[in-house]
Design a protein around this motif. Structure first.
Motif, PDB file in Angstrom:
ATOM      1  N   HIS A  91     -13.160 113.792  73.965  1.00 47.78           N
ATOM      2  CA  HIS A  91     -12.089 114.376  73.081  1.00 47.78           C
ATOM      3  C   HIS A  91     -11.416 115.851  74.534  1.00 47.78           C
ATOM      4  O   HIS A  91     -10.280 116.389  74.222  1.00 47.78           O
ATOM      5  CB  HIS A  91     -12.630 115.306  72.364  1.00 47.78           C
ATOM      6  N   LYS A  92     -12.456 116.348  75.092  1.00 42.46           N
ATOM      7  CA  LYS A  92     -12.015 117.467  76.393  1.00 42.46           C
ATOM      8  C   LYS A  92     -11.501 116.993  77.588  1.00 42.46           C
ATOM      9  O   LYS A  92     -10.717 116.882  78.287  1.00 42.46           O
ATOM     10  CB  LYS A  92     -12.789 118.219  76.506  1.00 42.46           C
ATOM     11  N   VAL A  93     -11.612 115.157  77.942  1.00 42.60           N
ATOM     12  CA  VAL A  93     -11.618 114.306  78.792  1.00 42.60           C
ATOM     13  C   VAL A  93     -10.925 113.071  79.156  1.00 42.60           C
ATOM     14  O   VAL A  93     -11.352 112.524  79.263  1.00 42.60           O
ATOM     15  CB  VAL A  93     -13.028 114.396  80.013  1.00 42.60           C
ATOM     16  N   PRO A  94      -9.585 113.619  79.662  1.00 39.99           N
ATOM     17  CA  PRO A  94      -8.979 112.333  79.153  1.00 39.99           C
ATOM     18  C   PRO A  94      -9.454 111.094  79.925  1.00 39.99           C
ATOM     19  O   PRO A  94      -9.695 111.524  81.070  1.00 39.99           O
ATOM     20  CB  PRO A  94      -7.428 112.653  79.698  1.00 39.99           C
ATOM     21  N   ARG A  95      -9.031 109.802  80.039  1.00 39.36           N
ATOM     22  CA  ARG A  95      -9.507 108.918  81.136  1.00 39.36           C
ATOM     23  C   ARG A  95      -8.878 109.562  82.134  1.00 39.36           C
ATOM     24  O   ARG A  95      -9.477 108.984  83.811  1.00 39.36           O
ATOM     25  CB  ARG A  95      -9.065 107.737  80.673  1.00 39.36           C
ATOM     26  N   HIS A 124     -15.314 117.133  85.449  1.00 44.86           N
ATOM     27  CA  HIS A 124     -15.165 117.923  83.840  1.00 44.86           C
ATOM     28  C   HIS A 124     -15.854 117.211  82.915  1.00 44.86           C
ATOM     29  O   HIS A 124     -16.017 116.329  82.895  1.00 44.86           O
ATOM     30  CB  HIS A 124     -14.133 117.712  83.669  1.00 44.86           C
ATOM     31  N   GLY A 125     -17.229 118.081  82.364  1.00 51.83           N
ATOM     32  CA  GLY A 125     -17.949 117.615  81.138  1.00 51.83           C
ATOM     33  C   GLY A 125     -18.782 116.832  81.983  1.00 51.83           C
ATOM     34  O   GLY A 125     -19.750 116.374  80.897  1.00 51.83           O
ATOM     35  N   THR A 126     -18.914 117.159  82.620  1.00 53.48           N
ATOM     36  CA  THR A 126     -20.292 115.740  83.263  1.00 53.48           C
ATOM     37  C   THR A 126     -20.770 115.035  83.005  1.00 53.48           C
ATOM     38  O   THR A 126     -22.214 114.486  82.166  1.00 53.48           O
ATOM     39  CB  THR A 126     -22.157 117.408  83.154  1.00 53.48           C
ATOM     40  N   LEU A 127     -19.000 113.949  82.770  1.00 56.15           N
ATOM     41  CA  LEU A 127     -19.657 112.601  82.661  1.00 56.15           C
ATOM     42  C   LEU A 127     -20.340 111.772  83.597  1.00 56.15           C
ATOM     43  O   LEU A 127     -21.032 110.400  83.350  1.00 56.15           O
ATOM     44  CB  LEU A 127     -17.924 112.594  81.543  1.00 56.15           C
ATOM     45  N   GLN A 128     -20.178 112.259  84.477  1.00 55.30           N
ATOM     46  CA  GLN A 128     -20.424 111.433  85.525  1.00 55.30           C
ATOM     47  C   GLN A 128     -19.550 110.237  86.080  1.00 55.30           C
ATOM     48  O   GLN A 128     -20.425 108.750  85.306  1.00 55.30           O
ATOM     49  CB  GLN A 128     -22.106 111.226  85.906  1.00 55.30           C
ATOM     50  N   PRO A 129     -18.194 109.996  85.538  1.00 57.64           N
ATOM     51  CA  PRO A 129     -17.408 109.017  85.776  1.00 57.64           C
ATOM     52  C   PRO A 129     -17.592 107.887  86.697  1.00 57.64           C
ATOM     53  O   PRO A 129     -15.948 107.246  87.093  1.00 57.64           O
ATOM     54  CB  PRO A 129     -16.379 109.769  85.229  1.00 57.64           C
ATOM     55  N   TRP A 130     -18.058 107.640  86.643  1.00 53.13           N
ATOM     56  CA  TRP A 130     -18.206 107.151  88.647  1.00 53.13           C
ATOM     57  C   TRP A 130     -19.882 105.763  88.357  1.00 53.13           C
ATOM     58  O   TRP A 130     -20.105 105.670  87.938  1.00 53.13           O
ATOM     59  CB  TRP A 130     -18.352 107.356  89.827  1.00 53.13           C
ATOM     60  N   ARG A 131     -19.234 104.662  89.369  1.00 57.99           N
ATOM     61  CA  ARG A 131     -20.570 103.984  89.608  1.00 57.99           C
ATOM     62  C   ARG A 131     -19.801 102.945  90.631  1.00 57.99           C
ATOM     63  O   ARG A 131     -19.177 102.722  91.444  1.00 57.99           O
ATOM     64  CB  ARG A 131     -20.814 102.589  88.345  1.00 57.99           C
ATOM     65  N   PHE A 132     -21.500 103.343  91.593  1.00 57.51           N
ATOM     66  CA  PHE A 132     -21.314 102.777  92.753  1.00 57.51           C
ATOM     67  C   PHE A 132     -21.338 101.527  93.601  1.00 57.51           C
ATOM     68  O   PHE A 132     -22.998 101.168  93.265  1.00 57.51           O
ATOM     69  CB  PHE A 132     -21.679 103.999  93.782  1.00 57.51           C
ATOM     70  N   ILE A 133     -20.997 100.201  94.060  1.00 56.60           N
ATOM     71  CA  ILE A 133     -22.018  99.358  93.586  1.00 56.60           C
ATOM     72  C   ILE A 133     -21.396  98.692  95.278  1.00 56.60           C
ATOM     73  O   ILE A 133     -20.822  98.589  95.819  1.00 56.60           O
ATOM     74  CB  ILE A 133     -21.228  98.059  92.718  1.00 56.60           C
ATOM     75  N   ILE A 134     -22.677  98.745  96.436  1.00 56.07           N
ATOM     76  CA  ILE A 134     -23.001  98.592  97.552  1.00 56.07           C
ATOM     77  C   ILE A 134     -22.929  97.168  97.546  1.00 56.07           C
ATOM     78  O   ILE A 134     -23.961  96.022  97.262  1.00 56.07           O
ATOM     79  CB  ILE A 134     -24.226  99.108  97.875  1.00 56.07           C
TER      80      ILE A 134
END
Length: 183
Positions: A100-104, A39-49
């Motif tokens: 404001h639109k995408v809660p944690r 939602h919101g195209t926040l890309q709320p991720w990080r991938f650590i290999i």
């Protein structure tokens, strides 16, 4: 492998060995994670290999954390050995931003969806894994090692590799009726 068959027959594999996904297979896994609902195209991720020497460093970190926390020797040994359960671990961090639109909570769920997509992509390519969480996801030293900010969350460690055991048993699908109702 048929996508529906993959989804309805999904099983984690905890006994994993070399090889780990690499090259195009690993790229496919990462691309699948990047396609999680967002939602919101926040890309709320990080991938650590974590692989190779990284597993040794992770082992040393967990052992130190266990000792610093005055855990029993059995727990220290378990912590030290855990990064060697698979040839690769992908730590998935929910990289959360105030929005404001995408809660944690929604950003954390999105990162969790990324883990599921990545595991399915691994399985579709002949690999498998297991999504592990537990107290290390909230440990301050572990969070710091993986670059977490205060608002971030480690949603899990995705252990990946080649399944050591081919499952010959069929797991009956659970009766979904108790979990479903209509509004």
């Amino acid at each position: 492998m048929d996508a529906l068959d993959l989804l309805v027959n999904r099983r984690s594999a905890s006994r994993l060995s070399e090889p780990a996904p690499a090259g195009e297979a690993l790229e496919n896994i990462i691309r699948a994670g990047m396609r999680a609902p967002d939602h919101g195209t926040l890309q709320p991720w990080r991938f650590i290999i974590v692989e190779g020497e990284g597993r040794e460093r992770f082992s040393q970190l967990l052992e130190k954390c266990a000792r610093d926390d005055d855990m029993e020797q059995k727990a220290i040994d378990k912590a030290q050995k855990s990064p060697f359960r698979a040839p690769m671990i992908i730590t998935v961090v929910a990289h959360c931003e105030a929005h404001h639109k995408v809660p944690r909570w929604e950003q954390v769920v999105s990162a969790g969806c990324a883990v599921m997509a990545m595991q399915m992509a691994a399985q579709a390519q002949g690999f498998n894994g297991i999504w592990r969480s537990g107290p290390w996801t909230d440990h301050a030293a572990v969070r710091e090692a993986f670059g977490c900010r205060e608002q971030d969350a480690i949603v899990g460690f995705l252990y990946l590799g080649t399944p050591q055991l081919k499952s010959s048993t069929t797991v009956l699908p659970p009766d979904h009726a108790p979990f479903v109702r209509y509004f």
